[in-house]
Structure formats: structure tokens, C-alpha cells
Scaffold this motif. Structure first.
Motif, PDB file in Angstrom:
ATOM      1  N   THR A   1     -11.859  10.284   8.460  1.00  0.00           N
ATOM      2  CA  THR A   1     -12.579   9.534   7.442  1.00  0.00           C
ATOM      3  C   THR A   1     -13.996   9.234   7.913  1.00  0.00           C
ATOM      4  O   THR A   1     -14.204   8.803   9.049  1.00  0.00           O
ATOM      5  CB  THR A   1     -11.856   8.206   7.130  1.00  0.00           C
ATOM      6  N   LEU A   2     -14.988   9.453   7.048  1.00  0.00           N
ATOM      7  CA  LEU A   2     -16.379   9.145   7.354  1.00  0.00           C
ATOM      8  C   LEU A   2     -16.629   7.682   7.021  1.00  0.00           C
ATOM      9  O   LEU A   2     -16.398   7.252   5.885  1.00  0.00           O
ATOM     10  CB  LEU A   2     -17.320  10.047   6.554  1.00  0.00           C
ATOM     11  N   VAL A   3     -17.092   6.917   8.008  1.00  0.00           N
ATOM     12  CA  VAL A   3     -17.317   5.485   7.819  1.00  0.00           C
ATOM     13  C   VAL A   3     -18.712   5.087   8.273  1.00  0.00           C
ATOM     14  O   VAL A   3     -19.295   5.711   9.154  1.00  0.00           O
ATOM     15  CB  VAL A   3     -16.283   4.622   8.586  1.00  0.00           C
ATOM     16  N   GLU A   4     -19.223   4.051   7.640  1.00  0.00           N
ATOM     17  CA  GLU A   4     -20.455   3.404   8.084  1.00  0.00           C
ATOM     18  C   GLU A   4     -20.059   2.016   8.559  1.00  0.00           C
ATOM     19  O   GLU A   4     -19.402   1.267   7.830  1.00  0.00           O
ATOM     20  CB  GLU A   4     -21.463   3.307   6.947  1.00  0.00           C
ATOM     21  N   LEU A   5     -20.433   1.695   9.777  1.00  0.00           N
ATOM     22  CA  LEU A   5     -20.054   0.421  10.368  1.00  0.00           C
ATOM     23  C   LEU A   5     -21.292  -0.407  10.681  1.00  0.00           C
ATOM     24  O   LEU A   5     -22.312   0.130  11.116  1.00  0.00           O
ATOM     25  CB  LEU A   5     -19.273   0.644  11.664  1.00  0.00           C
ATOM     26  N   ILE A   6     -21.180  -1.703  10.479  1.00  0.00           N
ATOM     27  CA  ILE A   6     -22.217  -2.645  10.882  1.00  0.00           C
ATOM     28  C   ILE A   6     -21.575  -3.570  11.897  1.00  0.00           C
ATOM     29  O   ILE A   6     -20.463  -4.051  11.701  1.00  0.00           O
ATOM     30  CB  ILE A   6     -22.756  -3.441   9.679  1.00  0.00           C
ATOM     31  N   GLY A   7     -22.277  -3.799  12.996  1.00  0.00           N
ATOM     32  CA  GLY A   7     -21.743  -4.662  14.034  1.00  0.00           C
ATOM     33  C   GLY A   7     -22.620  -4.654  15.260  1.00  0.00           C
ATOM     34  O   GLY A   7     -23.829  -4.403  15.180  1.00  0.00           O
ATOM     35  N   ARG A   8     -22.005  -4.889  16.403  1.00  0.00           N
ATOM     36  CA  ARG A   8     -22.757  -4.913  17.662  1.00  0.00           C
ATOM     37  C   ARG A   8     -22.026  -4.096  18.717  1.00  0.00           C
ATOM     38  O   ARG A   8     -20.801  -3.953  18.669  1.00  0.00           O
ATOM     39  CB  ARG A   8     -22.987  -6.340  18.136  1.00  0.00           C
ATOM     40  N   ILE A   9     -22.789  -3.588  19.664  1.00  0.00           N
ATOM     41  CA  ILE A   9     -22.244  -2.748  20.728  1.00  0.00           C
ATOM     42  C   ILE A   9     -22.165  -3.553  22.016  1.00  0.00           C
ATOM     43  O   ILE A   9     -23.047  -4.351  22.321  1.00  0.00           O
ATOM     44  CB  ILE A   9     -23.138  -1.516  20.958  1.00  0.00           C
ATOM     45  N   SER A  10     -21.094  -3.310  22.770  1.00  0.00           N
ATOM     46  CA  SER A  10     -21.016  -3.874  24.122  1.00  0.00           C
ATOM     47  C   SER A  10     -20.467  -2.785  25.055  1.00  0.00           C
ATOM     48  O   SER A  10     -19.547  -2.057  24.688  1.00  0.00           O
ATOM     49  CB  SER A  10     -20.125  -5.121  24.151  1.00  0.00           C
ATOM     50  N   PRO A  11     -21.054  -2.666  26.236  1.00  0.00           N
ATOM     51  CA  PRO A  11     -20.562  -1.674  27.193  1.00  0.00           C
ATOM     52  C   PRO A  11     -19.336  -2.209  27.930  1.00  0.00           C
ATOM     53  O   PRO A  11     -19.124  -3.425  28.007  1.00  0.00           O
ATOM     54  CB  PRO A  11     -21.733  -1.502  28.159  1.00  0.00           C
ATOM     55  N   ARG A  12     -18.524  -1.305  28.451  1.00  0.00           N
ATOM     56  CA  ARG A  12     -17.405  -1.738  29.283  1.00  0.00           C
ATOM     57  C   ARG A  12     -17.213  -0.718  30.395  1.00  0.00           C
ATOM     58  O   ARG A  12     -17.547   0.459  30.244  1.00  0.00           O
ATOM     59  CB  ARG A  12     -16.127  -1.923  28.475  1.00  0.00           C
ATOM     60  N   ALA A  13     -16.717  -1.190  31.509  1.00  0.00           N
ATOM     61  CA  ALA A  13     -16.464  -0.318  32.657  1.00  0.00           C
ATOM     62  C   ALA A  13     -15.098  -0.666  33.234  1.00  0.00           C
ATOM     63  O   ALA A  13     -14.653  -1.810  33.156  1.00  0.00           O
ATOM     64  CB  ALA A  13     -17.551  -0.513  33.706  1.00  0.00           C
ATOM     65  N   TRP A  14     -14.422   0.341  33.788  1.00  0.00           N
ATOM     66  CA  TRP A  14     -13.118   0.136  34.389  1.00  0.00           C
ATOM     67  C   TRP A  14     -12.857   1.251  35.381  1.00  0.00           C
ATOM     68  O   TRP A  14     -13.570   2.249  35.422  1.00  0.00           O
ATOM     69  CB  TRP A  14     -12.033   0.067  33.321  1.00  0.00           C
ATOM     70  N   VAL A  15     -11.826   1.071  36.164  1.00  0.00           N
ATOM     71  CA  VAL A  15     -11.393   2.102  37.101  1.00  0.00           C
ATOM     72  C   VAL A  15     -10.104   2.693  36.556  1.00  0.00           C
ATOM     73  O   VAL A  15      -9.144   1.969  36.286  1.00  0.00           O
ATOM     74  CB  VAL A  15     -11.183   1.518  38.519  1.00  0.00           C
ATOM     75  N   GLY A  16     -10.088   4.015  36.364  1.00  0.00           N
ATOM     76  CA  GLY A  16      -8.933   4.696  35.804  1.00  0.00           C
ATOM     77  C   GLY A  16      -7.775   4.748  36.784  1.00  0.00           C
ATOM     78  O   GLY A  16      -7.909   4.393  37.962  1.00  0.00           O
ATOM     79  N   ASN A  17      -6.625   5.186  36.301  1.00  0.00           N
ATOM     80  CA  ASN A  17      -5.435   5.318  37.145  1.00  0.00           C
ATOM     81  C   ASN A  17      -5.666   6.272  38.311  1.00  0.00           C
ATOM     82  O   ASN A  17      -5.005   6.177  39.340  1.00  0.00           O
ATOM     83  CB  ASN A  17      -4.239   5.794  36.322  1.00  0.00           C
ATOM     84  N   ASP A  18      -6.610   7.185  38.135  1.00  0.00           N
ATOM     85  CA  ASP A  18      -6.933   8.146  39.187  1.00  0.00           C
ATOM     86  C   ASP A  18      -7.936   7.593  40.199  1.00  0.00           C
ATOM     87  O   ASP A  18      -8.338   8.283  41.127  1.00  0.00           O
ATOM     88  CB  ASP A  18      -7.470   9.433  38.578  1.00  0.00           C
ATOM     89  N   GLY A  19      -8.363   6.325  40.018  1.00  0.00           N
ATOM     90  CA  GLY A  19      -9.292   5.691  40.948  1.00  0.00           C
ATOM     91  C   GLY A  19     -10.754   5.985  40.670  1.00  0.00           C
ATOM     92  O   GLY A  19     -11.636   5.505  41.376  1.00  0.00           O
ATOM     93  N   ILE A  20     -11.041   6.747  39.634  1.00  0.00           N
ATOM     94  CA  ILE A  20     -12.417   7.111  39.303  1.00  0.00           C
ATOM     95  C   ILE A  20     -12.990   6.087  38.320  1.00  0.00           C
ATOM     96  O   ILE A  20     -12.359   5.763  37.313  1.00  0.00           O
ATOM     97  CB  ILE A  20     -12.469   8.527  38.686  1.00  0.00           C
ATOM     98  N   PRO A  21     -14.205   5.568  38.619  1.00  0.00           N
ATOM     99  CA  PRO A  21     -14.843   4.630  37.679  1.00  0.00           C
ATOM    100  C   PRO A  21     -15.141   5.313  36.351  1.00  0.00           C
ATOM    101  O   PRO A  21     -15.541   6.474  36.308  1.00  0.00           O
ATOM    102  CB  PRO A  21     -16.145   4.244  38.388  1.00  0.00           C
ATOM    103  N   LYS A  22     -14.948   4.571  35.267  1.00  0.00           N
ATOM    104  CA  LYS A  22     -15.196   5.088  33.926  1.00  0.00           C
ATOM    105  C   LYS A  22     -16.002   4.055  33.150  1.00  0.00           C
ATOM    106  O   LYS A  22     -16.044   2.890  33.524  1.00  0.00           O
ATOM    107  CB  LYS A  22     -13.884   5.383  33.212  1.00  0.00           C
ATOM    108  N   ALA A  23     -16.630   4.513  32.058  1.00  0.00           N
ATOM    109  CA  ALA A  23     -17.416   3.613  31.216  1.00  0.00           C
ATOM    110  C   ALA A  23     -17.242   4.023  29.761  1.00  0.00           C
ATOM    111  O   ALA A  23     -16.919   5.167  29.457  1.00  0.00           O
ATOM    112  CB  ALA A  23     -18.882   3.662  31.610  1.00  0.00           C
TER     113      ALA A  23
END
Length: 130
Positions: free
Chosen positions: A65-87
Motif C-alpha cells: 500500500t502506498l502511504v503518506e505519513l506525517i510525523g517525526r523521525i528518531s534514530p535507534r541503534a542496537w547490537v544484533g544477535n550476531d554481535g554486530i552493531p546495527k542502526a
């Protein structure tokens, strides 16, 4: 901020530990540009989205479905199960608009409008001009 993209999967309703319900979905945005060498570069950006206002819209937010969204963005970071940092990027959605018309779009707008009317009425009741 506004973003326009396609849902990458069907929306799901999740319940937090405080018993609040949230609609979770993902949107892909395609973009292209030319680099200094004149080559066309195409890229896709993915947003994990949340919508807290009404869970009624979840059934209308389906993959593709094609959508138009209004809102705000926030970044997030975590470490995956494989130990590699992700964002990743989270998009906290305050308004949703379906593109493409049809009855699905009309049902979404009706569901969202019902919720928005309730919110607007309660805000206006406390908004005194003096």
C-alpha cells in the motif's frame, strides 16, 4: 516531516507492558540521484513506523500500500544477535493518508477522522480565548 512510501509488510498491533496498543509497520522509500561521474544511483531507505492514535487502521495497512505519513523521525541503534552493531530509523506517525483512492482509502480516512474528531473536540474544550 512527510514521507511517502510503500508498506513492506502488513501492519500488526502490539501491546506494550503498560497495556497500550500501537500499530507497527514498515515503509520503504525509493530514491535516485546522479553521482559526480554522472551515474544514476538508486537506493531504498526503510523506516520502522509506529502509530499510537488508533488501532482501527491496522487492517487497512497491508503490504504494498502506498502511504503518506506525517510525523517525526528518531534514530535507534542496537547490537544484533550476531554481535554486530546495527542502526535504523523509527518514524513516529501522527497522520496517515492512503494514496490510490478506492474504498480502502475512504475507510482509513473515516477511521482516522473519527479518532481525530474526538481529539480535536477535547482540545477545543480547554482552549479559552481569554
Amino acid at each position: 516531516m512527510n514521507i511517502i512510501g510503500r508498506l513492506t509488510r502488513d501492519a500488526v498491533i502490539s501491546t506494550t507492558s503498560q497495556d497500550k496498543e500501537v500499530v507497527i509497520f514498515s515503509v520503504a522509500i525509493n530514491d535516485s540521484y546522479r553521482n559526480k561521474q554522472g551515474e544514476r544511483i538508486e537506493q531504498t531507505v526503510y523506516f520502522d513506523c509506529s502509530y499510537w492514535i488508533s488501532t482501527k487502521v491496522a487492517s487497512l495497512l497491508t503490504k504494498g500500500t502506498l502511504v503518506e505519513l506525517i510525523g517525526r523521525i528518531s534514530p535507534r541503534a542496537w547490537v544484533g544477535n550476531d554481535g554486530i552493531p546495527k542502526a535504523g530509523l523509527n518514524f513516529h506517525t501522527s497522520q496517515i493518508k492512503l494514496h490510490g483512492g478506492g474504498t480502502k482509502s475512504e475507510r482509513l480516512q473515516a477511521a482516522v477522522q473519527t479518532e481525530n474528531d474526538t481529539i480535536v473536540r477535547s482540545e477545543k474544550a480547554d482552549d479559552f480565548p481569554f
